[in-house]
Design a protein around this motif. Structure first.
Motif, PDB file in Angstrom:
ATOM      1  N   LEU A 165      22.596 -26.648   5.840  1.00  0.00           N
ATOM      2  CA  LEU A 165      23.892 -26.930   5.193  1.00  0.00           C
ATOM      3  C   LEU A 165      23.705 -27.760   3.921  1.00  0.00           C
ATOM      4  CD1 LEU A 165      26.962 -28.190   7.273  1.00  0.00           C
ATOM      5  CD2 LEU A 165      26.668 -28.726   4.901  1.00  0.00           C
ATOM      6  N   SER A 166      22.784 -28.730   4.000  1.00  0.00           N
ATOM      7  CA  SER A 166      22.615 -29.630   2.854  1.00  0.00           C
ATOM      8  C   SER A 166      22.032 -28.915   1.642  1.00  0.00           C
ATOM      9  CB  SER A 166      21.735 -30.817   3.247  1.00  0.00           C
ATOM     10  OG  SER A 166      20.401 -30.392   3.383  1.00  0.00           O
ATOM     11  N   THR A 167      21.446 -27.729   1.864  1.00  0.00           N
ATOM     12  CA  THR A 167      20.860 -27.025   0.713  1.00  0.00           C
ATOM     13  C   THR A 167      21.816 -26.001   0.096  1.00  0.00           C
ATOM     14  OG1 THR A 167      19.942 -25.315   2.139  1.00  0.00           O
ATOM     15  CG2 THR A 167      18.519 -27.208   1.697  1.00  0.00           C
ATOM     16  N   LEU A 168      23.015 -25.868   0.675  1.00  0.00           N
ATOM     17  CA  LEU A 168      23.979 -24.891   0.141  1.00  0.00           C
ATOM     18  C   LEU A 168      24.547 -25.367  -1.202  1.00  0.00           C
ATOM     19  CD1 LEU A 168      26.133 -24.042   3.311  1.00  0.00           C
ATOM     20  CD2 LEU A 168      24.305 -22.678   2.316  1.00  0.00           C
ATOM     21  N   GLY A 169      25.139 -24.444  -1.928  1.00  0.00           N
ATOM     22  CA  GLY A 169      25.827 -24.819  -3.164  1.00  0.00           C
ATOM     23  C   GLY A 169      27.027 -25.701  -2.838  1.00  0.00           C
ATOM     24  N   GLU A 171      30.168 -25.755  -3.332  1.00  0.00           N
ATOM     25  CA  GLU A 171      31.440 -25.224  -2.830  1.00  0.00           C
ATOM     26  C   GLU A 171      31.400 -25.033  -1.307  1.00  0.00           C
ATOM     27  OE1 GLU A 171      34.153 -21.244  -2.970  1.00  0.00           O
ATOM     28  OE2 GLU A 171      32.435 -21.365  -4.305  1.00  0.00           O
ATOM     29  N   HIS A 172      30.383 -24.302  -0.820  1.00  0.00           N
ATOM     30  CA  HIS A 172      30.262 -24.080   0.627  1.00  0.00           C
ATOM     31  C   HIS A 172      29.944 -25.373   1.374  1.00  0.00           C
ATOM     32  CE1 HIS A 172      30.829 -19.883   0.300  1.00  0.00           C
ATOM     33  NE2 HIS A 172      29.699 -19.640  -0.327  1.00  0.00           N
ATOM     34  N   LEU A 176      32.253 -26.906   4.408  1.00  0.00           N
ATOM     35  CA  LEU A 176      31.724 -27.041   5.773  1.00  0.00           C
ATOM     36  C   LEU A 176      31.620 -28.506   6.201  1.00  0.00           C
ATOM     37  CD1 LEU A 176      28.842 -24.502   6.459  1.00  0.00           C
ATOM     38  CD2 LEU A 176      30.849 -24.964   7.849  1.00  0.00           C
ATOM     39  N   MET A 177      31.196 -29.355   5.279  1.00  0.00           N
ATOM     40  CA  MET A 177      31.074 -30.783   5.614  1.00  0.00           C
ATOM     41  C   MET A 177      32.428 -31.363   6.003  1.00  0.00           C
ATOM     42  SD  MET A 177      28.202 -32.339   5.713  1.00  0.00           S
ATOM     43  CE  MET A 177      28.322 -34.062   5.292  1.00  0.00           C
ATOM     44  N   GLY A 178      33.464 -30.921   5.301  1.00  0.00           N
ATOM     45  CA  GLY A 178      34.816 -31.387   5.628  1.00  0.00           C
ATOM     46  C   GLY A 178      35.175 -31.045   7.063  1.00  0.00           C
ATOM     47  N   VAL A 179      34.840 -29.821   7.468  1.00  0.00           N
ATOM     48  CA  VAL A 179      35.155 -29.389   8.832  1.00  0.00           C
ATOM     49  C   VAL A 179      34.387 -30.250   9.851  1.00  0.00           C
ATOM     50  CG1 VAL A 179      34.894 -27.488  10.480  1.00  0.00           C
ATOM     51  CG2 VAL A 179      35.658 -27.026   8.146  1.00  0.00           C
ATOM     52  N   PHE A 180      33.088 -30.431   9.609  1.00  0.00           N
ATOM     53  CA  PHE A 180      32.293 -31.201  10.576  1.00  0.00           C
ATOM     54  C   PHE A 180      32.689 -32.677  10.591  1.00  0.00           C
ATOM     55  CE2 PHE A 180      29.734 -27.408  10.680  1.00  0.00           C
ATOM     56  CZ  PHE A 180      29.325 -27.368  11.997  1.00  0.00           C
TER      57      PHE A 180
END
Ligand code: ASP
Length: 424
Positions: A165-169, A171-172, A176-180
């Motif tokens: 997840l930490s390597t994604l651009g 936007e994504h 995703l971080m917001g959800v977690f």
């Protein structure tokens, strides 16, 4: 739910209410016996189920947030190295204390356990070998692992998912971080609600059932063995860990103890570091003052792999069995006991009696097997619950010390700077 004010009266603080519930549970168990235990037992079961219910989502959201905020690369590697180094250091110290105690007190020499009534072994999963342990860590099907609360596999998946997840651009990643992060906050809120509304009555019921069904006898038989283990656990809890906290972390152990009172009573009454994990996470963040980044990384992994109390118990327990059998273990065999005890403590699930079950891994390693050995382990089960309660406290406390030390080494400020009010 409100935070108890710093100046609140002692009986208004949650850990005292739980301690009082425990005392009332003992008295009720003695007076009401098995009948009362049966009547209130379901409340204790409900309490444990509520805690277990939140473990998987809490651990997943917590680790994903923790790892993703550390990011892949040097930061994560450094944190990982420090955490594992701490786990190894304290578990090894615990093993040494266990060996010293059993060699000094020799509780098994001339002990006659034939008369002691044996009890049935609980059926828990046992890891067969170090290679199996490594293979078990990687899940074949992550949904299946979550459904079976297979913590090592869940932790492994959460770590690699967090790194990915930490390597994604951006936007994504942000979405995703917001959800977690939102999921994690919701789980923490839920934990607070369960502790506030259910913990005192749940603890009362658990203790009343325990004392009601086994009587105080379970605390009395196999006296010297229990005393030896209690002394070892006490040395580790009140001497070794505070010294490590002070010398390596520069942290005041008394302040840390006081900030950790709530998880300590919870660990004692549930005998499960897994069930205590939500409470430990809250206390370490809100009272000890460790960041989300460090506590979310160190604690869930610690609850599963860092079990000092269990490691101490494995060493001392196996040596005790050897003494009862009249088997003399040399230095090399004792070294093997320490090594396999470390692995067994990693493989032990964070649930009641897990330590007693994985003791067979260590016994196998030194070839101490057979029906007589099983009989002795069965007898040890008769006094295992109170010892389990205490070693769980040691397991949980070691995790929190680790989180505080790692946080301090990462340059975090305000760790255990003051005794912070109990959050309920
Ligand atoms: N009950 C312990 C724990 O959950 C494990 C053990 O049995 O040693 O930490």
């Amino acid at each position: 739910m409100s935070a108890t004010r710093a100046g609140a009266k002692w009986h208004q603080q949650l850990h005292w209410r739980i301690a009082i519930a425990m005392a009332l549970g003992v008295i009720s168990g003695v007076v009401g016996g098995e009948a009362l235990g049966e009547t209130v037992g379901w409340i204790g079961t409900l309490f444990i189920k509520l805690l277990k219910m939140i473990i998987v989502p809490l651990v997943v959201t917590s680790i994903v947030c923790g790892v993703a905020s550390v990011g892949a690369g040097a930061g994560l590697g450094r944190l990982f190295g420090k955490t594992l180094g701490y786990y190894f250091l304290t578990s090894a110290c615990a093993c040494i204390v266990g060996l010293l105690m059993v060699n000094l007190i020799k509780p098994g020499v001339d002990a006659n356990l034939v008369a002691v009534e044996t009890e049935e072994m609980p059926e828990l999963e046992v890891v067969d070998s170090p290679v199996d342990l490594i293979l078990d860590i990687v899940p074949e099907n992550v949904v299946d692992s979550a459904a079976n609360t297979d913590m090592l596999a869940i932790i492994f998946f959460s770590i690699v998912f967090g790194v990915s997840l930490s390597t994604l651009g951006s936007e994504h990643r942000n979405r995703l971080m917001g959800v977690f992060e939102g999921g994690f906050e919701a789980m923490m809120r839920l934990t607070g609600g369960i502790i506030h509304f259910v913990a005192p009555v749940g603890v009362f019921a658990l203790i009343a059932k325990l004392v009601g069904s086994t009587g105080l006898e379970s605390f009395r038989s196999l006296g010297l063995y229990a005393l030896m283990l209690t002394a070892g656990l006490t040395i580790h809890l009140f001497l070794t860990l505070p010294l490590i906290l002070r010398l390596i972390g520069g942290i005041n152990p008394v302040t840390h103890f006081r900030n950790m009172l709530q998880p300590i009573v919870m660990a004692f009454s549930t005998s499960s570091s897994g069930a205590t994990l939500p409470v430990t996470l809250r206390a370490v963040k809100k009272q000890v003052g460790v960041s989300d980044r460090v506590s979310s990384f160190v604690l869930p992994m610690g609850a599963t792999v860092n079990m000092d109390g269990t490691a101490l118990y494995e060493c001392a327990g196996v040596m005790f069995i050897a003494q009862v059998m009249g088997v003399e273990l040399g230095f090399e065999q004792q070294l093997l006991v320490v090594f396999t005890a470390l692995l067994a403590s990693i493989g032990a699930a964070a649930v009641p009696s897990a330590g007693l079950v994985v003791i067979f891994i260590v016994l196998e390693a030194i070839n101490l097997t057979g029906p007589q050995v099983e009989l002795i382990v069965g007898a040890m089960l008769a006094v295992d619950r109170p010892l389990d309660m205490y070693r769980t406290v040691v397991n949980v406390f070691s995790d929190s010390c680790g989180a505080a030390i790692v946080a301090k080494s990462e340059g975090e400020q305000g760790i255990d700077e003051a005794v912070r009010p109990t959050i309920s």
